[in-house]
Design a protein around this motif. Structure first.
Motif, PDB file in Angstrom:
ATOM      1  N   LYS A 156       4.955 -15.589   0.166  1.00  0.00           N
ATOM      2  CA  LYS A 156       5.384 -14.467  -0.500  1.00  0.00           C
ATOM      3  C   LYS A 156       4.356 -13.275  -0.806  1.00  0.00           C
ATOM      4  CE  LYS A 156       9.457 -15.925  -1.888  1.00  0.00           C
ATOM      5  NZ  LYS A 156      10.594 -15.554  -1.095  1.00  0.00           N
ATOM      6  N   TYR A 178       8.131  -4.149   6.668  1.00  0.00           N
ATOM      7  CA  TYR A 178       7.981  -3.952   5.285  1.00  0.00           C
ATOM      8  C   TYR A 178       9.720  -3.877   4.862  1.00  0.00           C
ATOM      9  CZ  TYR A 178       8.458  -1.726   0.790  1.00  0.00           C
ATOM     10  OH  TYR A 178       8.770  -1.597  -0.628  1.00  0.00           O
ATOM     11  N   PRO A 179      10.639  -3.552   5.403  1.00  0.00           N
ATOM     12  CA  PRO A 179      12.204  -4.080   5.064  1.00  0.00           C
ATOM     13  C   PRO A 179      12.205  -5.577   5.065  1.00  0.00           C
ATOM     14  CG  PRO A 179      12.190  -2.244   6.576  1.00  0.00           C
ATOM     15  CD  PRO A 179      10.841  -2.711   6.675  1.00  0.00           C
ATOM     16  N   CYS A 181       9.933  -8.137   4.752  1.00  0.00           N
ATOM     17  CA  CYS A 181       9.213  -8.686   3.801  1.00  0.00           C
ATOM     18  C   CYS A 181      10.105  -8.375   2.350  1.00  0.00           C
ATOM     19  CB  CYS A 181       7.914  -8.221   3.543  1.00  0.00           C
ATOM     20  SG  CYS A 181       6.987  -8.823   4.957  1.00  0.00           S
ATOM     21  N   LYS A 182      10.646  -7.374   2.174  1.00  0.00           N
ATOM     22  CA  LYS A 182      11.575  -6.875   1.252  1.00  0.00           C
ATOM     23  C   LYS A 182      12.824  -7.815   0.818  1.00  0.00           C
ATOM     24  CE  LYS A 182      13.254  -2.862  -1.317  1.00  0.00           C
ATOM     25  NZ  LYS A 182      13.371  -1.358  -1.481  1.00  0.00           N
ATOM     26  N   THR A 183      13.527  -8.088   1.986  1.00  0.00           N
ATOM     27  CA  THR A 183      14.596  -8.923   2.029  1.00  0.00           C
ATOM     28  C   THR A 183      14.205 -10.385   1.602  1.00  0.00           C
ATOM     29  OG1 THR A 183      15.407  -8.090   4.070  1.00  0.00           O
ATOM     30  CG2 THR A 183      16.192 -10.014   3.534  1.00  0.00           C
ATOM     31  N   TYR A 184      12.846 -10.787   1.856  1.00  0.00           N
ATOM     32  CA  TYR A 184      12.575 -12.069   1.373  1.00  0.00           C
ATOM     33  C   TYR A 184      11.659 -12.236   0.067  1.00  0.00           C
ATOM     34  CZ  TYR A 184      13.480 -14.467   5.952  1.00  0.00           C
ATOM     35  OH  TYR A 184      14.042 -15.039   6.917  1.00  0.00           O
ATOM     36  N   LYS A 185      11.677 -11.010  -0.590  1.00  0.00           N
ATOM     37  CA  LYS A 185      11.002 -10.776  -1.883  1.00  0.00           C
ATOM     38  C   LYS A 185       9.643 -11.176  -1.593  1.00  0.00           C
ATOM     39  CE  LYS A 185      15.255 -11.217  -4.663  1.00  0.00           C
ATOM     40  NZ  LYS A 185      16.035 -12.176  -5.778  1.00  0.00           N
ATOM     41  N   SER A 187       5.560  -9.676  -0.650  1.00  0.00           N
ATOM     42  CA  SER A 187       4.682  -8.513  -0.846  1.00  0.00           C
ATOM     43  C   SER A 187       4.059  -8.091   0.452  1.00  0.00           C
ATOM     44  CB  SER A 187       3.758  -8.532  -1.985  1.00  0.00           C
ATOM     45  OG  SER A 187       4.561  -8.286  -3.275  1.00  0.00           O
ATOM     46  N   GLU A 201       5.414   2.689   4.505  1.00  0.00           N
ATOM     47  CA  GLU A 201       5.401   1.997   3.120  1.00  0.00           C
ATOM     48  C   GLU A 201       5.109   0.573   3.172  1.00  0.00           C
ATOM     49  OE1 GLU A 201       9.179   2.201  -0.300  1.00  0.00           O
ATOM     50  OE2 GLU A 201       9.481   2.454   1.850  1.00  0.00           O
ATOM     51  N   ASN A 203       3.265  -2.632   0.254  1.00  0.00           N
ATOM     52  CA  ASN A 203       3.108  -3.075  -1.274  1.00  0.00           C
ATOM     53  C   ASN A 203       1.647  -2.747  -1.682  1.00  0.00           C
ATOM     54  OD1 ASN A 203       5.554  -5.065  -0.171  1.00  0.00           O
ATOM     55  ND2 ASN A 203       6.110  -4.053  -1.914  1.00  0.00           N
ATOM     56  N   GLN A 223       0.413  -0.918  -5.709  1.00  0.00           N
ATOM     57  CA  GLN A 223       1.080  -2.042  -6.413  1.00  0.00           C
ATOM     58  C   GLN A 223      -0.191  -3.220  -6.489  1.00  0.00           C
ATOM     59  OE1 GLN A 223       5.021  -3.140  -5.258  1.00  0.00           O
ATOM     60  NE2 GLN A 223       5.487  -1.392  -4.234  1.00  0.00           N
TER      61      GLN A 223
END
Length: 309
Positions: A156, A178-179, A181-185, A187, A201, A203, A223
């Motif tokens: 993660k 990035y998208p 990684c976002k799908t897999y929640k 960072s 973009e 994290n 972040q």
């Protein structure tokens, strides 16, 4: 005078939520939220104190507790040492035995609550996962394949260490990564050696040791901010500027850096005990080294090849 030693429990429920309670106004740091626990009494181990305090405060019986982080902090009026454990295995139903309001909170929402200053590194440690994958661009054709594999393995937190790619290749990769990684929640952090990724973009940022020492304050608008460290000076500077976590290396010998001076677990533990930050161990390690790393005070394991299998 020795610091006040406090046993602290990060109690989690089956949903992964964390228990926090509100300190009584009349207590030190009163009116702020805290993790349950209390003072270690004379001739009592930290583990015994944790079990006793959680029984007294919450009416639960600890069945297993894992060390998370140890914090040494000097308030204007009090020195404290917080010995923090994750408690996911316990019996009983949580209730407030001492009348303190309590809440179950998603770990990422902890930043929205007011805690004592000494608790800030604890919040970072609670939110951070046990594994930190470093995605290397030694073979650019494998970047997305390796990222897929890392994500499929449930990792993660990922650093993109893109030191050889052109600016266009970096941007093209990050626009896809990035998208995903976002799908897999998960960072995605970008290594600070990548200077040509404006507008992409991600994290957060991972500072090289050189860039870390050049920073006078925490980089804005991130972040997550991590940093690579190899010695006490770099660790102290990372703590001073307020990064969220560090990677300390090399713990063991590695094929890629056979001549590097290794720390070994004893020295790793010694350095980690002096820093109020979550620390990932890096260098010659695999996922199976997690328990050893945590016993040495680590947040977890970082690696390049460790998460590709």
């Amino acid at each position: 005078m020795s610091p006040l030693q406090v046993a602290v429990g990060v109690v989690k429920n089956s949903l992964g939520e964390v228990l926090i309670s509100l300190r009584h106004d009349k207590l030190h740091q009163g009116g702020l939220w805290e993790f349950p626990g209390g003072k270690v009494e004379a001739e009592e181990t930290v583990g015994q104190a944790l079990a006793r305090e959680l029984k007294e405060e919450l009416d639960i019986t600890v069945q297993a507790a894992m060390p998370l982080i140890t914090i040494n902090h000097q308030y204007p009026d009090l020195a404290v040492q917080l010995c923090v454990f994750t408690v996911e295995s316990y019996s009983g139903t949580v209730k407030s035995c001492e009348g303190q309001p309590f809440l179950w909170v998603n770990p990422d929402d902890l930043v929205n609550y007011a805690f004592p200053v000494a608790n800030r590194p604890i919040i970072a440690a609670v939110r951070l996962p046990p594994y930190y994958a470093i995605l290397d661009d030694a073979d650019p054709t494998l970047l997305l394949v390796n990222l897929d594999g890392i994500l499929e393995n449930g990792i993660k937190l990922i650093q993109a260490r893109l030191k050889t790619l052109s600016a266009d290749a970096v941007k093209s990769f990050l626009e896809q990564a990035y998208p995903l990684c976002k799908t897999y929640k998960a960072s995605l952090l970008l290594n600070s050696s990548v200077k040509q990724a404006e507008g992409c973009e991600v994290n957060g940022l991972h500072l090289t040791s050189v860039d870390l020492l050049a920073c006078r304050q925490r980089p804005d608008g991130k972040q997550w901010v991590g940093a690579s460290c190899h010695n006490r000076e770099e660790l102290r500077h990372a703590e001073k500027i307020g990064v969220d976590f560090v990677v300390l290396a090399p713990v063991l010998a590695t094929p890629t850096h056979p001549d590097a001076e290794i720390l070994g677990w004893d020295h790793f533990a010694e350095l980690t005990a002096q820093i109020n930050l979550p620390v990932y161990a890096l260098g010659g390690l695999t996922q199976s080294d997690l328990l050893v790393a945590r016993e040495a005070g680590a947040q977890g394991i970082a690696g390049i090849r460790a998460f590709l299998g």
